[in-house]
Structures are given as C-alpha cells and as structure tokens.
Design a protein around this motif. Sequence first.
Motif, mmCIF file in Angstrom:
data_model
loop_
_atom_site.group_PDB
_atom_site.id
_atom_site.type_symbol
_atom_site.label_atom_id
_atom_site.label_comp_id
_atom_site.label_asym_id
_atom_site.label_seq_id
_atom_site.Cartn_x
_atom_site.Cartn_y
_atom_site.Cartn_z
ATOM 1 N N SER A 44 0.847 -1.199 0.000
ATOM 2 C CA SER A 44 0.000 0.000 0.000
ATOM 3 C C SER A 44 0.878 1.242 0.000
ATOM 4 N N ALA A 45 0.262 2.371 -0.332
ATOM 5 C CA ALA A 45 1.020 3.629 -0.262
ATOM 6 C C ALA A 45 1.288 3.998 1.196
ATOM 7 N N VAL A 46 0.420 3.555 2.109
ATOM 8 C CA VAL A 46 0.678 3.766 3.541
ATOM 9 C C VAL A 46 2.016 3.127 3.907
ATOM 10 N N GLU A 47 2.215 1.900 3.428
ATOM 11 C CA GLU A 47 3.474 1.204 3.720
ATOM 12 C C GLU A 47 4.652 1.910 3.039
ATOM 13 N N ALA A 48 4.436 2.356 1.808
ATOM 14 C CA ALA A 48 5.516 3.041 1.081
ATOM 15 C C ALA A 48 5.926 4.321 1.818
ATOM 16 N N ASN A 49 4.945 5.104 2.265
ATOM 17 C CA ASN A 49 5.259 6.350 2.980
ATOM 18 C C ASN A 49 6.000 6.053 4.287
ATOM 19 N N ASN A 50 5.528 5.068 5.009
ATOM 20 C CA ASN A 50 6.173 4.709 6.281
ATOM 21 C C ASN A 50 7.605 4.221 6.058
ATOM 22 N N THR A 51 7.790 3.404 5.012
ATOM 23 C CA THR A 51 9.127 2.870 4.730
ATOM 24 C C THR A 51 10.085 4.000 4.366
ATOM 25 N N ALA A 52 9.608 4.914 3.510
ATOM 26 C CA ALA A 52 10.480 6.010 3.068
ATOM 27 C C ALA A 52 10.926 6.851 4.266
ATOM 28 N N LEU B 271 7.119 1.946 -3.852
ATOM 29 C CA LEU B 271 7.994 3.020 -3.396
ATOM 30 C C LEU B 271 9.122 3.084 -4.420
ATOM 31 N N ILE B 272 9.205 4.202 -5.123
ATOM 32 C CA ILE B 272 10.357 4.424 -5.997
ATOM 33 C C ILE B 272 11.466 4.959 -5.098
ATOM 34 N N LYS B 273 12.605 4.304 -5.125
ATOM 35 C CA LYS B 273 13.747 4.741 -4.307
ATOM 36 C C LYS B 273 14.970 4.749 -5.205
ATOM 37 N N LYS B 274 15.498 5.951 -5.414
ATOM 38 C CA LYS B 274 16.666 6.046 -6.297
ATOM 39 C C LYS B 274 17.827 5.229 -5.720
ATOM 40 N N ALA B 275 18.630 4.675 -6.610
ATOM 41 C CA ALA B 275 19.711 3.762 -6.202
ATOM 42 C C ALA B 275 20.673 4.422 -5.213
ATOM 43 N N SER B 276 20.804 5.742 -5.301
ATOM 44 C CA SER B 276 21.765 6.445 -4.434
ATOM 45 C C SER B 276 21.241 6.666 -3.012
#
Length: 372
Positions: A68-76, A207-212
């Motif tokens: 979920s986006a909830v999980e994505a926001n929390n992870t970020a 969650l899009i997370k840039k490699a850097s």
Amino acid sequence: MIYLDYSATTPIDPRVTEKWVSVETSFYANANSDHILGRESKRNNDESIRIIADYFKVLPKEVIIMSSAVEANNTAIKGLAEKFPQKTHIISSALEHASVIGALSFLDQRDYEIETLGLDDEGRYDLDQLNKMIREDTLLVTLIGVDSETGIRQPIEEAGKLCHRHHVFFHSDITQLVGKGHFDLTDIDMASASAHKVYGPKGVAVLIKKASVPLIPLLHGGHSFTPYRSSTPQNGLVAAFAETLRLSSLEFDDRFIKVEKLNVYLRSKLEVFPEIHINSNQHSIPHLFNISIQGSRPEEGLAYFSDHGLCFSSKSACSGQDEFSASVYAITRDKALASSSYRISLSHLTTVEELDSLIKVMKTYCSKLCEK
Ligand SMILES: Cc1ncc(COP(=O)(O)O)c(C=O)c1O
C-alpha cells in the motif's frame, strides 16, 4: 448509485482483472524457487517490474513493490530516519496523507523536530520559505504531489531541485498524481504511489527509491523483489499494477480531456449557486472538485447525498474525524469553509448525466438549507 469518490479508490479496470487472474493462474510458482516454474514466475515478474520502471522513468532496481502507499510512505520516512539517526529535522506540509503524518508523529515522539512548510496565496508550497527552512541537520523534506482534497498540483519537481542543491533527501507522495497528471522524478529521491487509485487492484503499491538513497527496511527476514521489502513476490498483483500503469499511460490524453470537460461543466453549473464556494483553483487537477456549502454540516450533507444516490466525501477517506478539513483550512485560512467542504472526484468513467443528477440534488439540498 452514482460514484463520485474516485480519489478514495477506483473500480478495477476489467482488462487489469483479466491480467491479474491470468498471471496468477499461469505463474503461481514462488519466483524465489530455484526450479523451472519459479524461474518462469521470476521472468514474468521482471517484465512487470520493467514496465513499472519505464512508467516512472527509473531503473528496475529502483522499484520497491509494497502492499500500500501507507506502507511506502512509512518505509520512506522511517527507513531513512533509521539510516541517519544523527539528522533529526524533517520538513513536511499541512496537506499530507494520514500515513505521512502518522510516520512523522512517530518520529516526533522520538525527539525529531518536524516543521511545516507554508503555502502561498494560491495554495502552493512557498519555496522561498523552504529554502530558508533547510538546515545542517535536515534529514528529509517530504511533500505531497497533489493535495488529496482540493487537487492542487504542487511544485514537487522544483522542491526536489532545491533540496538537492542543499544535499537533503526529498520524498513525495504522488498517489493522487499518478494517472492524473504528468510528473518528472529526476530530482525526487523517493516517491510513493498505489495501484487502486488508478483503476488497479487494492493491495499493491510502489515506493520508488533512487539507487543512491540508502534505506533500512521496515520488514526483516525473507526475500522479495528487492532487499527493501520482504515477502513472497505477488506475481499476479504486480502484473496487474504494470498493466494498469501501461493502460493509464496509453489512454492518458483521452481520459484527461474527458475529465477536464466534465470539470468545466460542473464548475459552470455550481458556481452560480450563492451557497457554494469552490475551493479547487487554477492549479487543481480536473479530477478533484472541492466545494464548501455555506451552513452545511458534512456529516449530515453526506448522509443526504447518499440517501439520494450520490457517493462522494467531505475529506480524504483517511483524514480521520477532525471537525474540519486541514487541507481546505491550509489553503483558505477560513474555518467556515474548512468545516463545510465536500470533495467530488471525477473520472473518465463519469457521465454528464451523472453530473446533472448531482446538480439537481445539490439544488434541492441548498434550498433546504436556506429554509432552515
Ligand atoms: C495521497 C495518498 N497517499 C496515500 C494513500 C494511501 O494509499 P493506500 O490505500 O494504498 O495505502 C492515499 C489513499 O487514501 C492517498 O490519497
């Protein structure tokens, strides 16, 4: 019933359901299994991830599948905080989804300093203020891409550039932007989005997370597409997500033009009502149409509209039981407008006849309010 709550969730596109079922049926093996069926599932998943990566114009390894986006926001947010415990200042806005607010409140209780960026007169982020707010110990700036209630499209690309000039990480929740507007993730380190807001299934997001960008995952143990989120790969759901993004890209112009016309029509009909104030402005995406009805109490109003066959919301579905809309208040600075606001969300599936029914019921509702 007439559904005008597409920003809360969308019905799944039948073509996406078909993809989901066919992939889940044909590629049921665990993609982590080292046998021929597992390898076939993995190949199919790799193709889905490639489509998702192409849609966001990032590398496949920068795509982290979430539930979920909830999980994505929390992870970020929490994942970055865990990685850099020495930096404890975070900047956000008053427009964020409950899951960003919740993750930030969690950190606030652990002695983080969370600051809120102000808005300009048109409800957009004040980037001059942001420039001044960033400090030595700023870990992250997290700003939503489109306000979930008024639909105001925020200058996240410019905010990202500014953060990069200061060497500060930038995350954006683009859940309400995907499929409804163009965006550029070049200067955005992390972005969250969910399939069910764009005619895909519930239960899969990204969650899009840039490699850097380094990140500590929330879940430990097990393996999935990436080390950042474990669990058995959801073969069918991920293929469905890829398909919904592919269709959204392919049909973007047709869908957008249709929604824009519907928005213009609805605005022309409702702006003549003396009781109605339109909160969405020239920066709003056409899919969101936010109004305040003078003297109306949303809990009563929504029951009335629902009894008359109309489903929409007063605030975003996750914003809780606050007495007024934080978004409308942040943008208008007017408590009366913020405590009488309604969010009507439009889709390419909406018809003019549906809007005519809404206008008719709205007229009766407003005259009843006047009689009170
Ligand atoms: C801006 C925004 N972020 C996050 C979410 C949560 O999405 P999900 O239902 O995938 O957790 C929503 C939907 O309610 C949303 O509108």
